[in-house]
Design a protein around this motif. Structure first.
Motif, PDB file in Angstrom:
ATOM      1  N   ALA A  65       0.850  -1.189   0.000  1.00  0.00           N
ATOM      2  CA  ALA A  65       0.000   0.000   0.000  1.00  0.00           C
ATOM      3  C   ALA A  65       0.884   1.237   0.000  1.00  0.00           C
ATOM      4  N   MET A  66       0.510   2.213  -0.807  1.00  0.00           N
ATOM      5  CA  MET A  66       1.265   3.471  -0.862  1.00  0.00           C
ATOM      6  C   MET A  66       0.707   4.495   0.124  1.00  0.00           C
ATOM      7  N   ASP A  67      -0.593   4.454   0.315  1.00  0.00           N
ATOM      8  CA  ASP A  67      -1.251   5.393   1.218  1.00  0.00           C
ATOM      9  C   ASP A  67      -2.647   4.854   1.527  1.00  0.00           C
ATOM     10  N   GLU A  68      -3.442   5.661   2.168  1.00  0.00           N
ATOM     11  CA  GLU A  68      -4.790   5.239   2.566  1.00  0.00           C
ATOM     12  C   GLU A  68      -5.838   5.442   1.481  1.00  0.00           C
ATOM     13  N   SER A  69      -5.442   5.932   0.307  1.00  0.00           N
ATOM     14  CA  SER A  69      -6.410   6.234  -0.746  1.00  0.00           C
ATOM     15  C   SER A  69      -6.685   5.062  -1.677  1.00  0.00           C
ATOM     16  N   GLY A  70      -6.191   3.883  -1.339  1.00  0.00           N
ATOM     17  CA  GLY A  70      -6.422   2.726  -2.196  1.00  0.00           C
ATOM     18  C   GLY A  70      -5.401   2.576  -3.300  1.00  0.00           C
ATOM     19  N   VAL A  71      -4.252   3.246  -3.190  1.00  0.00           N
ATOM     20  CA  VAL A  71      -3.187   3.143  -4.177  1.00  0.00           C
ATOM     21  C   VAL A  71      -2.163   2.119  -3.690  1.00  0.00           C
ATOM     22  N   PHE A  72      -1.823   1.182  -4.583  1.00  0.00           N
ATOM     23  CA  PHE A  72      -0.862   0.131  -4.274  1.00  0.00           C
ATOM     24  C   PHE A  72       0.202   0.086  -5.364  1.00  0.00           C
ATOM     25  N   GLU A  73       1.424  -0.236  -4.944  1.00  0.00           N
ATOM     26  CA  GLU A  73       2.501  -0.496  -5.893  1.00  0.00           C
ATOM     27  C   GLU A  73       2.666  -2.000  -5.990  1.00  0.00           C
ATOM     28  N   VAL A  74       2.687  -2.505  -7.217  1.00  0.00           N
ATOM     29  CA  VAL A  74       2.880  -3.924  -7.473  1.00  0.00           C
ATOM     30  C   VAL A  74       4.189  -4.076  -8.233  1.00  0.00           C
ATOM     31  N   ASP A  75       5.065  -4.940  -7.722  1.00  0.00           N
ATOM     32  CA  ASP A  75       6.354  -5.218  -8.362  1.00  0.00           C
ATOM     33  C   ASP A  75       6.322  -6.610  -8.978  1.00  0.00           C
ATOM     34  N   LEU A  76       6.685  -6.680 -10.241  1.00  0.00           N
ATOM     35  CA  LEU A  76       6.860  -7.948 -10.945  1.00  0.00           C
ATOM     36  C   LEU A  76       8.360  -8.120 -11.137  1.00  0.00           C
ATOM     37  N   LYS A  77       8.928  -9.113 -10.453  1.00  0.00           N
ATOM     38  CA  LYS A  77      10.375  -9.346 -10.498  1.00  0.00           C
ATOM     39  C   LYS A  77      10.647 -10.566 -11.365  1.00  0.00           C
ATOM     40  N   ILE A  78      11.470 -10.369 -12.386  1.00  0.00           N
ATOM     41  CA  ILE A  78      11.824 -11.453 -13.301  1.00  0.00           C
ATOM     42  C   ILE A  78      13.335 -11.536 -13.382  1.00  0.00           C
ATOM     43  N   ASN A  79      13.859 -12.711 -13.100  1.00  0.00           N
ATOM     44  CA  ASN A  79      15.288 -12.983 -13.246  1.00  0.00           C
ATOM     45  C   ASN A  79      15.438 -14.131 -14.235  1.00  0.00           C
ATOM     46  N   ALA A  80      16.278 -13.927 -15.243  1.00  0.00           N
ATOM     47  CA  ALA A  80      16.538 -14.965 -16.234  1.00  0.00           C
ATOM     48  C   ALA A  80      18.045 -15.101 -16.396  1.00  0.00           C
TER      49      ALA A  80
END
Length: 165
Positions: A65-80
Motif C-alpha cells: 500500500a502506498m497510502d490510505e487512498s487505495g493506491v498500491f505499488e505492485v512489483d513484478l520481479k523477473i530474473n533470467a
C-alpha cells in the motif's frame, strides 16, 4: 425530452440515478521500470553458435500500500539466466512496477487482484523489455511464455495454508 443524466456515471463509479452500490473499479496510474540489469559477462565468446542454451527463469510478485487512498505499488520481479555448455551467456534482472488504484473492492478480493490481476497487466510490458534487451545483447530475443498468474497465486495460497489442493 428524456433525462440523459439518469444513468451517467459519477466520479466514484456510482450512478446518478441513486444506484445502491458503487461499482468496483481499478485504475492503472503508472507503469515503470524500477530496476533493470542486463549482463553479458562472456561476450563475445558466448555469442558463438553452440548447443541449445538452458534458461533458468524466476518470477516473483509483491505488493504494498502506498497510502490510505487505495493506491498500491505492485512489483513484478523477473530474473533470467541463460547458460550454454556450462558458460553464462547472459543474466537479466528486471523489476517492473505499476501503481494501481482500487475503489469499492471488498477486502477479501484485494489480494487476488494485487497478486494475480495486476501482474497480468504488467507482464506483457516486462516481457517486451526482456526480449528487446536480450536481442540487443547479441542473442535471439528471449520470448517468455505467457504466465497464468491466477494459477500461480492459487498454488501459492495452497502452499501457504499447508492444505492439499
Amino acid at each position: 425530452m428524456t433525462d440523459d443524466t439518469a444513468d451517467a456515471p459519477l466520479e466514484n463509479g456510482s450512478l446518478a440515478n441513486g444506484g445502491a452500490e458503487a461499482a468496483p473499479a481499478i485504475r492503472v496510474l503508472a507503469q515503470y521500470v524500477k530496476d533493470f540489469s542486463f549482463e553479458n559477462p562472456n561476450a563475445p565468446n558466448s555469442l558463438r553458435e553452440g548447443a541449445q542454451p538452458k534458461v533458468d527463469l524466476q518470477l516473483d510478485v509483491s505488493a504494498r500500500a502506498m497510502d490510505e487512498s487505495g493506491v498500491f505499488e505492485v512489483d513484478l520481479k523477473i530474473n533470467a539466466r541463460s547458460e550454454r555448455d556450462g558458460q553464462v551467456q547472459f543474466i537479466v534482472e528486471l523489476v517492473y512496477s505499476g501503481l494501481f488504484q482500487f475503489a469499492n473492492i471488498p477486502a477479501d478480493a484485494l489480494e487476488p487482484l494485487l497478486l494475480a490481476e495486476c501482474p497480468k497487466i504488467l507482464f506483457p510490458f516486462a516481457r517486451q523489455l526482456i526480449a528487446n534487451n536480450s536481442q540487443a545483447g547479441g542473442y535471439p530475443p528471449l520470448m517468455l511464455d505467457p504466465m497464468d498468474f491466477g494459477a500461480l497465486y492459487a498454488s501459492q495460497r495452497v502452499e501457504r495454508s499447508g492444505q492439499p489442493s
